[in-house]
Structures are given as structure tokens and as C-alpha cells.
Design a protein around this motif. Structure first.
Motif, PDB file in Angstrom:
ATOM      1  N   GLU A  40       0.909  -1.052  -0.145  1.00 45.72           N
ATOM      2  CA  GLU A  40      -0.187   0.003   0.267  1.00 45.72           C
ATOM      3  C   GLU A  40       0.846   1.226  -0.003  1.00 45.72           C
ATOM      4  OE1 GLU A  40      -2.692  -0.529   3.320  1.00 45.72           O
ATOM      5  OE2 GLU A  40      -3.832  -2.191   2.429  1.00 45.72           O
ATOM      6  N   GLN A  44       1.050   4.229  -2.951  1.00 42.30           N
ATOM      7  CA  GLN A  44       0.967   5.427  -2.558  1.00 42.30           C
ATOM      8  C   GLN A  44       2.217   6.313  -3.267  1.00 42.30           C
ATOM      9  OE1 GLN A  44      -1.756   7.011  -1.609  1.00 42.30           O
ATOM     10  NE2 GLN A  44      -1.010   8.973  -1.699  1.00 42.30           N
ATOM     11  N   GLU A  48       1.923   9.565  -5.793  1.00 39.80           N
ATOM     12  CA  GLU A  48       2.313  10.714  -5.533  1.00 39.80           C
ATOM     13  C   GLU A  48       3.466  10.944  -6.591  1.00 39.80           C
ATOM     14  OE1 GLU A  48       4.173  10.490  -1.591  1.00 39.80           O
ATOM     15  OE2 GLU A  48       1.969  10.170  -0.693  1.00 39.80           O
ATOM     16  N   ASP A  79      -9.435   9.775  -3.294  1.00 38.54           N
ATOM     17  CA  ASP A  79      -8.514  10.413  -2.259  1.00 38.54           C
ATOM     18  C   ASP A  79      -9.121  11.853  -1.829  1.00 38.54           C
ATOM     19  OD1 ASP A  79      -6.587  11.779  -0.859  1.00 38.54           O
ATOM     20  OD2 ASP A  79      -5.229  10.586  -1.802  1.00 38.54           O
TER      21      ASP A  79
END
Length: 102
Positions: A40, A44, A48, A79
Motif C-alpha cells: 500500500e 501511494q 504521488e 482520495d
């Protein structure tokens, strides 16, 4: 072995390779929460990096037309931080003017 390689790739900031290693480790041990957490985090970091690459390219028009590559926009737009940023950006008069020119 996969988890160690994932950690090494993470240290090198090669998040794509790290993601694949963590994914493989999780396939071998699907109940391992540490592997799931690492996967995870790598996911992420990939998101990013993709967003940051879009901003650093200086080509906002290309980014607005989907120039972020194979990003999963469903996950991205779920998000709240991204949605807040997008809402703020889209209410900017300069961005609205750029959109009108396309």
C-alpha cells in the motif's frame, strides 16, 4: 527474497519495482500484514510520483487531458486530498482560461 528486494527498491526510490516485489511477496504469503502495508505504501508513492511528475512537467494542459499515463483515476479521485486540490485548482481563473483554450 521479494520483500528484501522491495525494501531495497524503496530505498532507491524505485517505487514501481518495489510495488512489484511487494505484490509478489504478498502472493507468496497473502496473510502477511507487513507485506500488505508495504504494498500500500509503494502504491501511494507511485501515485504521488505520478502526480508530482505531472506538476513538474510544466505542461498543465497535457496533464488536464490525461497525461498522467496509466493511473487509476477511480482510486485517485476517491482520495479527499486529491479532490480538494483538484477543486481548488479548477476554481483558479488561470486554469479555467487554459481549459477554455482547449
Amino acid at each position: 527474497m521479494s520483500i528484501r528486494m522491495g525494501i531495497a527498491f524503496t530505498a532507491l526510490e524505485d517505487h514501481e519495482s518495489a510495488f512489484e516485489c511487494y505484490r509478489k511477496a504478498l502472493e507468496l504469503d497473502p496473510d502477511n500484514q507487513s507485506y500488505q502495508n508495504n504494498l500500500e505504501i509503494a502504491e501511494q508513492k507511485l501515485k504521488e510520483s505520478a502526480v508530482q511528475a505531472g506538476f513538474n512537467s510544466g505542461n498543465l494542459g497535457n496533464m488536464l487531458r490525461g497525461g498522467l499515463g496509466n493511473m487509476d483515476f477511480g482510486t485517485l479521485f476517491s482520495d479527499p486530498n486529491i479532490m480538494n486540490m483538484a477543486t481548488t485548482m479548477m476554481s483558479n481563473p488561470q486554469v479555467q482560461q487554459i481549459q477554455e483554450n482547449f
